[in-house]
Design a protein around this motif. Sequence first.
Motif, short mmCIF file in Angstrom:
data_model
loop_
_atom_site.label_atom_id
_atom_site.label_comp_id
_atom_site.label_asym_id
_atom_site.label_seq_id
_atom_site.Cartn_x
_atom_site.Cartn_y
_atom_site.Cartn_z
N TYR A 263 13.34 36.36 96.76
CA TYR A 263 14.71 37.01 96.99
C TYR A 263 15.58 36.62 95.93
O TYR A 263 16.28 37.17 95.22
CB TYR A 263 14.80 36.87 98.48
N VAL A 264 15.69 35.00 96.08
CA VAL A 264 16.59 34.50 95.10
C VAL A 264 16.33 34.93 93.58
O VAL A 264 17.53 35.12 92.86
CB VAL A 264 16.47 33.00 95.35
N ASN B 24 11.53 33.93 100.44
CA ASN B 24 12.82 33.61 100.07
C ASN B 24 13.03 33.13 98.43
O ASN B 24 13.96 33.25 97.79
CB ASN B 24 13.10 32.28 100.86
N ARG C 45 7.58 41.42 103.45
CA ARG C 45 7.86 41.50 104.91
C ARG C 45 7.40 42.70 105.72
O ARG C 45 7.36 42.12 107.01
CB ARG C 45 9.69 42.03 104.72
N VAL D 73 6.97 32.92 104.38
CA VAL D 73 8.49 32.97 104.48
C VAL D 73 9.12 32.36 103.05
O VAL D 73 10.04 32.82 102.62
CB VAL D 73 8.97 32.53 105.80
N SER E 263 19.13 38.33 108.90
CA SER E 263 17.75 38.56 108.12
C SER E 263 16.38 38.31 109.10
O SER E 263 15.32 38.50 108.59
CB SER E 263 17.41 37.48 107.04
#
Length: 276
Positions: free
Chosen positions: A9-10, A6, A56, A2, A115
């Motif tokens: 994604y950033v 993250n 994911r 996870v 999310s």
Amino acid sequence: MVATANVIYVVTIVLYSLSVLGYFLDFLQSNRKVNKIAFWLLSIVWILQTLFFIIRAVQYDRLPVITPFEGLFFYAWLLVTLSLIINWSFRVDFLVFFTNVVGFIIMSFSLFAPSGDVPDQLTDLLISELLVIHVSFILLSYAAFTLAFVFSVLYMFQHQLLKQKQWGKRLLRMENLPKMERLTFVMTTFGFPFLLIGLILGFVWASTQLNTLPILDAKVLGSIAILILYGIYLYLWVVKHQRGYSMAYLNVAGFLVVLINYFLFGQLTEFHLWDE
């Protein structure tokens, strides 16, 4: 896993913003060096998006296209993918810039979407191959309509430059008007059957899993309106042989209905429970 997702994604959001900024500077100044940097940044964005998508999928053990966050992310990924492919194949200047302005906005909206995974009580009902295919076809149609919108905007922009006799590097880098029209038609031709098939599959899924046909659902009515509007566009193009500025305007109007259906009607729907 996870935490890794993250971070990816950033980083993706940051690089995506830099890429769009680079394409904007190229649009203003016709700077090929900046254009090349923006292209490679966008290629890295695509790699990171794909990696995030895979992580994911492994995390939730399904194709991640069901939740609002996943739908927006997959939509943005499709826009990046298609813009890179078309730009590589046809070298349509400014296509990538306009397409990924939309893509970046879509991905930015995903920041504010829930999310998490599908609620446990809905998992068995929602996670099925038919539903995944339904959502995928709908998003593919939206991506095709987005590209048709971009080609229409480029057509209208170039039309105005020619009308006002504003010659310059920006105009020389654009394709001719008939080609813009043709590409708009091609993308609309792809999007229409994708949406029609997706809508039919949605009805099939609802009738088998929920024993109902949600004809009066806001999002279903919006999808039907989109089909009618783009159907009129295709009819005018194929049967009536209409071309020109009015057709580009009609295609832009069709995309505005797509956005209304996706964002506004998505809040009013009673059938698409997982959108809440």
